[in-house]
Write an enzyme that holds these catalytic residues in place. Structure first.
Site, PDB file in Angstrom:
ATOM      1  CB  CYS A   3      -1.064  -0.209   1.453  1.00  0.00           C
ATOM      2  SG  CYS A   3      -0.095   0.245   2.758  1.00  0.00           S
ATOM      3  CB  CYS A   6       4.595  -0.555   1.457  1.00  0.00           C
ATOM      4  SG  CYS A   6       3.468  -1.803   2.352  1.00  0.00           S
ATOM      5  CG  ASP A 414      11.077  30.049 -33.095  1.00  0.00           C
ATOM      6  OD1 ASP A 414      10.979  30.853 -33.363  1.00  0.00           O
ATOM      7  OD2 ASP A 414      11.650  29.189 -33.512  1.00  0.00           O
ATOM      8  CG  ASP A 618      15.831  25.988 -32.157  1.00  0.00           C
ATOM      9  OD1 ASP A 618      15.337  25.774 -30.536  1.00  0.00           O
ATOM     10  OD2 ASP A 618      15.768  26.019 -32.754  1.00  0.00           O
ATOM     11  CG  ASP A 622      13.478  29.628 -29.598  1.00  0.00           C
ATOM     12  OD1 ASP A 622      12.990  30.718 -30.451  1.00  0.00           O
ATOM     13  OD2 ASP A 622      13.623  28.524 -30.373  1.00  0.00           O
TER      14      ASP A 622
END
Length: 729
Positions: A3, A6, A414, A618, A622
């Site tokens: 669970c 744990c 862009d 890209d 940028d």
């Protein structure tokens, strides 16, 4: 791990080790992501710490994923075997408990059937529960072990000493079937949950399956032999035949072929490969045979990086998970306290006559409380969402990116390479010098432009080579790139420059001729970029360069706008060119002649207006704007994947992946919220019902057996809800 508690225990133990900076456990995936200093701590030390609290950790460097898969398969087989045996024994147990419950021998038969269910099929609950108790911790196994042990011991007492109750005028009852059915239901729930969790990670298995196990190593004498992939090293030569998957990243050195790269690049058409071309692991060789020289092997291949990125993203935690972690930390102790309080209240209100009902209510509270559903709510949805995105050539870096992507209301694009083809070509020239002088000036222009990395420079060089063939070598000195304006260099002691209209206006001694000014305006109105070429204070030529808009970009922009997202465009081109491209795309808001700093400031202005901004570029030119945006999206374009720069990478040059990524993000986050809502509501409603909230009004008391069924159902419903995303279109 059974669970979320744990997972939280393992996380805390590892995080507290010296040398560990961060640790995050994904309960659904069964993975631990650690950032640590190897000078202070080793993986083996972490393994020892995890084993000390009753769990195990796979730390092998090679084939760890395969080993984990094997362990999970073995665990599922063992769980299936125990579940089948538990239900096989519970069938007759229920029969004896309901049909012959008043027969004096019935409790003894039920005892004989219950012992193997609890202490053989369900022994894992008691073993883990005990280890947790030794370390002062408690988890779901503790709740199951405690509830079944109470029901079993109470029933055993009633079997051995029935006179104790008879002498007090109370008929003794046994609840063996409740204890056994709790184990059976929990085991069945865990089995179904494990199967469903396996489906959530199917995407990563498919990606891993793209890499072949064997390769054909070419020896120095030209002979070939089969070797495991792990045996290959950079520099080795590998033979690839038609129809085979390429085993490593490398360069073709002999032969040629067409290669299907769609599984990595998303581009449907096969790509021709000749000596000197790069090929990628996992892609399929179609026609010819060739020999490649290995450049990246194993974990260094593009495919391995993609698998690693998807796996890490699936293992990351969404910000909302922090709430779950805090709840999980106190969940089990709180439930145990509520169970004890329930028992006490029943005794105080009803007296000793309500001992049996109080005990059943306390057991039901322990059983119905389920930290599993809470623990599975976020990671299962993330695993399915991020896996589905990867299958669709969208790489999402982590859960934070996924959660942010669904909130964006503005996309800034862009232009070059994102909205356009990114393969500009020269369409027109206008020279200011006689024909006999142009040859030498073209050679100088080609030499200067070849030094630049700008895509327009590459277009100029390609056009000159097409026109004049191979250009003679010319020595270029004092080369300078002026960001956003152009380039300048010295050739044969003379200064030359290539750049924008603004640069031309600065350098020229006279005004730009009206003929060229008008021509440049017409080109820009047609959506072309204009490049000016000069020597000192003299204008030599003007070129028009077209970079056509991708048809997919028009569709993508339209789809984003239909989704209620505002679209902006940024470009370094002149205003007329930008306006023409924006009009073609249907974009109302754009900025022209922007430098990298301007892009960053543009993003900041939008954010200051309260907008949540995604920047698409890209990933390199940028980078400033990408770093500033709320969500950074890089156009990967096959192997040129800016995975390290952006939160989201679109692996193809198709912008229509962006609206798809936003839709997937929204669906995934919606699923997470649904899962968390039902997990919390289930416990908020289930625990009071189990405690007997309806008994004073309608006389209804939840049987522990049905409480365990409800608990199993809650976990399964959360995982199944997440899988809906996998099956959706």
């Amino acid at each position: 791990m059974s669970c979320a508690v744990c997972a939280a225990s393992v996380e805390r133990v590892v995080r507290d080790l010296p040398g560990v900076r961060t640790a995050a456990v994904n309960f659904a995936a069964g993975t631990l992501q650690v950032e640590y200093d190897p000078a202070e701590i080793s993986l083996e030390k972490m393994q020892e710490a995890v084993r000390a609290i009753g769990y195990d950790l796979i730390v092998e460097q090679e084939d760890a994923a395969e080993r984990q898969e094997q362990e999970q398969r073995r665990h599922r087989r063992k769980l299936k075997r125990r579940t089948l045996w538990a239900w096989a024994l519970c069938g007759p147990l229920m029969l004896f408990g309901m049909v012959w419950m008043h027969e004096p021998w019935s409790p003894w038969v039920q005892l004989g059937l219950t012992v193997p269910v609890l202490f053989v099929c369900g022994r894992g609950f008691y073993a883990v529960g005990w280890r947790q108790a030794v370390h002062g911790k408690a988890n779901m196994d503790t709740l199951v072990a405690l509830s079944t042990a109470i029901a079993f011991l109470f029933s055993l007492f009633n079997t051995l000493y029935p006179r104790f109750w008879i002498d007090r005028g109370v008929e003794p009852h046994v609840y063996y079937e409740a204890a056994a059915m709790i184990v059976a239901f929990v085991l069945l729930g865990k089995l179904l949950e494990e199967r469903a969790k396996g489906s959530t990670s199917s995407a990563i298995r498919r990606l891993m399956g793209l890499q072949p196990r064997q390769a054909r190593l070419v020896e120095a004498d030209g002979t070939e032999r089969e070797v495991p992939i792990a045996a290959l090293r950079p520099g080795d030569r590998v033979g690839v035949r038609p129809g085979e998957r390429i085993p490593v990243d490398g360069l073709v050195v002999e032969g040629g072929s067409y290669v299907d790269e769609s599984m990595i690049s998303g581009e449907p058409l096969p790509v021709g490969k000749q000596p000197g071309d790069r090929v990628l692991a996992g892609t399929i060789n179609q026609r010819g045979a060739f020999v490649l020289e290995a450049q990246a092997v194993g974990a260094g291949t593009v495919l391995a990086r993609i698998v690693r990125m998807v796996r890490e993203a699936q293992g990351s935690k969404a910000p909302v998970q922090r709430i779950v972690d805090r709840v999980s930390a106190v969940f089990v102790p709180t439930v145990m306290a509520v169970s004890l309080l329930t028992f006490v209240v029943w005794l105080v209100v009803g007296g000793s006559g309500e001992l049996t009902r109080g005990l059943l209510a306390a057991v039901s509270v322990l059983v119905i409380a389920c930290p599993c559903a809470l623990g599975l709510a976020t990671p299962t949805a993330l695993m399915v969402g991020i896996g589905k995105a990867a299958e669709g050539h969208i790489l999402i870096k982590d859960a934070f990116a996924l959660e942010n992507l669904c909130r964006i209301d503005t996309v800034v694009l862009d232009k070059t390479g994102t909205l356009t083809e990114g393969r500009p070509t020269v369409t027109d020239w206008a020279w200011q010098v006689p024909v006999e002088e142009r040859g030498h000036l073209q050679t100088i222009l080609g030499a200067v432009e070849s030094k630049s990395e700008h895509p327009l420079a590459a277009a100029v060089v390609a056009a000159l080579q097409n026109e004049a063939g191979e250009l003679p070598a010319v020595e270029v000195s004092d080369f300078r790139s002026l960001t956003g304006r152009g380039i300048e260099a010295r050739v044969e002691g003379v200064d030359y420059w290539v750049g924008s209209r603004g640069m031309a206006a600065e350098r020229l001694s006279d005004t730009i001729p009206e003929r060229l000014e008008a021509l440049a305006e017409r080109w820009q109105e047609a959506g072309r970029s204009v490049v000016w070429y000069g020597r000192g204070a003299e204008l030599l030529a003007v070129a028009a360069i077209a970079d056509p808009v991708k048809p997919a970009s028009i569709e993508a922009v339209g789809e984003l706008r239909r989704m209620g997202i505002e679209v902006h465009m940024l470009t370094g081109d002149g205003r007329r060119t930008a306006a023409a491209v924006a009009a073609e795309l249907g974009i109302d808001r754009f900025e022209a002649e922007v430098l990298p700093d301007d892009k960053q400031r543009y993003i900041e202005r939008l954010q200051a207006q309260g907008r949540r901004v995604a920047m698409v570029g890209d990933g390199i030119n940028d980078s400033q704007a990408l770093a500033r945006a709320d969500v950074s999206v890089a156009m990967g374009r096959g192997t040129d994947i800016a995975m390290e720069v952006a939160m989201v990478t679109l692996m193809t040059s198709d912008l229509s992946l962006l609206p798809r990524a936003v839709v997937l993000s929204r669906r995934t986050v919606r699923l997470i919220r649904q899962n968390l809502f039902w997990a919390f509501v289930y416990n908020l409603i289930g625990i009071p019902l189990a405690a007997g909230a309806l008994y004073p009004v309608w006389g209804l008391l939840l049987n522990p057996m049905w409480a365990s069924a409800a608990m199993a159902f809650s976990s399964l419903s959360v995982v199944t809800n997440s899988l809906r995303l996998k099956w959706s279109k």
